[in-house]
Design a protein around this motif. Structure first.
Motif, mmCIF file in Angstrom:
data_model
loop_
_atom_site.group_PDB
_atom_site.id
_atom_site.type_symbol
_atom_site.label_atom_id
_atom_site.label_comp_id
_atom_site.label_asym_id
_atom_site.label_seq_id
_atom_site.Cartn_x
_atom_site.Cartn_y
_atom_site.Cartn_z
ATOM 1 N N PHE B 74 0.876 -1.181 0.000
ATOM 2 C CA PHE B 74 0.000 0.000 0.000
ATOM 3 C C PHE B 74 0.905 1.221 0.000
ATOM 4 O O PHE B 74 1.683 1.417 0.943
ATOM 5 C CB PHE B 74 -0.900 -0.028 1.232
ATOM 6 C CG PHE B 74 -2.033 0.968 1.245
ATOM 7 C CD1 PHE B 74 -2.494 1.495 2.448
ATOM 8 C CD2 PHE B 74 -2.675 1.361 0.084
ATOM 9 C CE1 PHE B 74 -3.559 2.379 2.489
ATOM 10 C CE2 PHE B 74 -3.732 2.255 0.104
ATOM 11 C CZ PHE B 74 -4.176 2.765 1.323
ATOM 12 N N SER B 75 0.819 2.014 -1.056
ATOM 13 C CA SER B 75 1.721 3.159 -1.210
ATOM 14 C C SER B 75 0.968 4.455 -0.980
ATOM 15 O O SER B 75 -0.171 4.614 -1.429
ATOM 16 C CB SER B 75 2.317 3.174 -2.619
ATOM 17 O OG SER B 75 2.961 1.952 -2.885
ATOM 18 N N LEU B 76 1.620 5.365 -0.303
ATOM 19 C CA LEU B 76 1.094 6.722 -0.097
ATOM 20 C C LEU B 76 1.915 7.665 -0.962
ATOM 21 O O LEU B 76 3.150 7.602 -0.934
ATOM 22 C CB LEU B 76 1.191 7.126 1.367
ATOM 23 C CG LEU B 76 0.663 8.518 1.721
ATOM 24 C CD1 LEU B 76 -0.866 8.566 1.611
ATOM 25 C CD2 LEU B 76 1.089 8.898 3.151
ATOM 26 N N ILE B 77 1.225 8.519 -1.696
ATOM 27 C CA ILE B 77 1.902 9.430 -2.629
ATOM 28 C C ILE B 77 1.559 10.860 -2.271
ATOM 29 O O ILE B 77 0.381 11.205 -2.124
ATOM 30 C CB ILE B 77 1.466 9.123 -4.084
ATOM 31 C CG1 ILE B 77 1.750 7.657 -4.407
ATOM 32 C CG2 ILE B 77 2.182 10.046 -5.063
ATOM 33 C CD1 ILE B 77 0.836 7.062 -5.426
ATOM 34 N N LEU B 78 2.595 11.653 -2.100
ATOM 35 C CA LEU B 78 2.417 13.097 -1.952
ATOM 36 C C LEU B 78 2.686 13.684 -3.333
ATOM 37 O O LEU B 78 3.811 13.653 -3.833
ATOM 38 C CB LEU B 78 3.397 13.672 -0.939
ATOM 39 C CG LEU B 78 3.124 13.420 0.540
ATOM 40 C CD1 LEU B 78 3.245 11.952 0.909
ATOM 41 C CD2 LEU B 78 4.048 14.257 1.404
ATOM 42 N N GLU B 79 1.634 14.157 -3.966
ATOM 43 C CA GLU B 79 1.732 14.560 -5.373
ATOM 44 C C GLU B 79 2.702 15.723 -5.578
ATOM 45 O O GLU B 79 3.472 15.731 -6.526
ATOM 46 C CB GLU B 79 0.348 14.937 -5.900
ATOM 47 C CG GLU B 79 -0.645 13.768 -5.885
ATOM 48 C CD GLU B 79 -0.318 12.710 -6.927
ATOM 49 O OE1 GLU B 79 0.476 12.986 -7.846
ATOM 50 O OE2 GLU B 79 -0.841 11.582 -6.822
ATOM 51 N N SER B 80 2.647 16.690 -4.682
ATOM 52 C CA SER B 80 3.548 17.845 -4.746
ATOM 53 C C SER B 80 3.774 18.272 -3.299
ATOM 54 O O SER B 80 2.956 18.992 -2.736
ATOM 55 C CB SER B 80 2.914 18.968 -5.569
ATOM 56 O OG SER B 80 3.738 20.118 -5.545
ATOM 57 N N ALA B 81 4.849 17.774 -2.719
ATOM 58 C CA ALA B 81 5.053 17.913 -1.274
ATOM 59 C C ALA B 81 5.062 19.377 -0.840
ATOM 60 O O ALA B 81 5.622 20.254 -1.519
ATOM 61 C CB ALA B 81 6.361 17.243 -0.872
ATOM 62 N N SER B 82 4.439 19.587 0.317
ATOM 63 C CA SER B 82 4.462 20.940 0.897
ATOM 64 C C SER B 82 4.947 20.840 2.338
ATOM 65 O O SER B 82 4.892 19.768 2.955
ATOM 66 C CB SER B 82 3.075 21.581 0.830
ATOM 67 O OG SER B 82 2.174 20.842 1.604
ATOM 68 N N THR B 83 5.388 21.966 2.882
ATOM 69 C CA THR B 83 5.990 21.950 4.229
ATOM 70 C C THR B 83 4.987 21.483 5.280
ATOM 71 O O THR B 83 5.381 20.894 6.291
ATOM 72 C CB THR B 83 6.546 23.327 4.595
ATOM 73 O OG1 THR B 83 5.522 24.308 4.440
ATOM 74 C CG2 THR B 83 7.741 23.703 3.721
ATOM 75 N N ASN B 84 3.695 21.722 5.052
ATOM 76 C CA ASN B 84 2.716 21.286 6.058
ATOM 77 C C ASN B 84 2.458 19.768 6.024
ATOM 78 O O ASN B 84 1.644 19.243 6.802
ATOM 79 C CB ASN B 84 1.391 22.063 5.948
ATOM 80 C CG ASN B 84 0.686 21.851 4.632
ATOM 81 O OD1 ASN B 84 1.049 20.975 3.851
ATOM 82 N ND2 ASN B 84 -0.331 22.648 4.372
ATOM 83 N N GLN B 85 3.162 19.071 5.154
ATOM 84 C CA GLN B 85 3.099 17.619 5.146
ATOM 85 C C GLN B 85 4.278 16.992 5.892
ATOM 86 O O GLN B 85 4.431 15.764 5.920
ATOM 87 C CB GLN B 85 3.019 17.098 3.709
ATOM 88 C CG GLN B 85 1.698 17.462 3.041
ATOM 89 C CD GLN B 85 1.619 17.003 1.602
ATOM 90 O OE1 GLN B 85 2.520 17.273 0.797
ATOM 91 N NE2 GLN B 85 0.550 16.309 1.254
ATOM 92 N N THR B 86 5.097 17.835 6.495
ATOM 93 C CA THR B 86 6.134 17.322 7.401
ATOM 94 C C THR B 86 5.437 16.676 8.590
ATOM 95 O O THR B 86 4.637 17.315 9.278
ATOM 96 C CB THR B 86 7.033 18.481 7.879
ATOM 97 O OG1 THR B 86 7.799 18.948 6.773
ATOM 98 C CG2 THR B 86 7.962 18.030 9.003
ATOM 99 N N SER B 87 5.720 15.402 8.817
ATOM 100 C CA SER B 87 4.981 14.666 9.839
ATOM 101 C C SER B 87 5.563 13.270 9.982
ATOM 102 O O SER B 87 6.453 12.857 9.229
ATOM 103 C CB SER B 87 3.502 14.560 9.422
ATOM 104 O OG SER B 87 2.702 14.042 10.475
#
Lengths: 113, 113
Positions: B74-87
């Protein structure tokens, strides 16, 4: 917005002390309550899944009780040991949800030797 | 024992990059989950999958997509990473999404610069 509250947020105890913490959840539409232990740098580990009002479960020195009518669960640790230091998470599942656990923010336990 | 393996423990990426987080489980579980964990908050569900190619949005799917081409992955993809996805990102699997505990990976701490 459905909320799961855990208290206290953090707890420091001495080795050998017994301790307990609380998980509060909405009492209506209840299906199940999960407890997990999450040690630093490890993966969360399931402790208990509880579904029935009045349920009591035990795993070694750790036990849990469930009151679905008033919407709370207690986790007890008897004779705390340093290896019990972890964050304890509870999560509940609604009757009409097929999969979505709603997590509390956890109780962080530190047991001093 | 169920083993849920996440591809990286730590990952640093730049804003705008496409980011893939991979998760593999070895117990033939139907159900797989992606969560993120932020300080002071409970685990929040991003996406859930109940079978190959099947998915459901969780509470915070915006900015993410998922892929489940094989039952174990099961893969999770961040399409265009942003700083608020730091986690911290946690993957989990379970035999039954309603009545069985979830088994978690060790987590990926993702920093977006």
């Amino acid at each position: 917005i459905l909320n799961v509250e855990q208290s206290p947020q953090s707890l420091h105890v001495q080795e050998g002390d017994s301790t307990n913490f609380t998980c509060s959840f909405p009492s209506s539409n209840f299906y199940a309550l999960h407890w997990y232990r999450w040690e630093t740098a490890k993966s969360p580990e399931a402790l208990f899944v509880m579904t029935l009002n009045g349920d009591e479960k035990k795993k070694g020195r750790i036990s849990a009780t469930l009151n679905t009518k008033e919407g709370y669960s207690y986790l007890y640790i008897k004779g705390s040991q340093p290896e019990d230091s972890a964050t304890y998470l509870c999560a509940f599942l609604l009757m009409d949800s097929s999969y979505k656990l709603i997590f509390g923010s956890g109780t962080r336990l530190l047991v001093r030797p | 024992d169920v083993k849920v393996t996440q591809s990286s423990r730590y990952l640093v990426k730049r804003t705008g990059e496409k980011v893939f987080l991979e998760c593999v489980q070895d117990m033939d579980h139907e159900n797989m989950f992606w969560y993120r964990q932020d300080p002071g908050l409970g685990l929040r569900l991003i996406y859930f999958s109940y079978d190959v190619k099947m998915k459901e949005k969780g509470d915070i799917p915006e900015g993410y997509s998922v892929s489940r081409e094989k039952k174990e992955r099961f893969s999770l993809i961040l399409e265009s990473a942003s700083t608020n996805q730091t986690s911290m990102y946690l993957c989990a699997s379970s035999l039954s999404a309603r009545s069985q505990p979830q088994h978690f990976g060790d987590g990926t701490r993702l920093s977006i610069l």
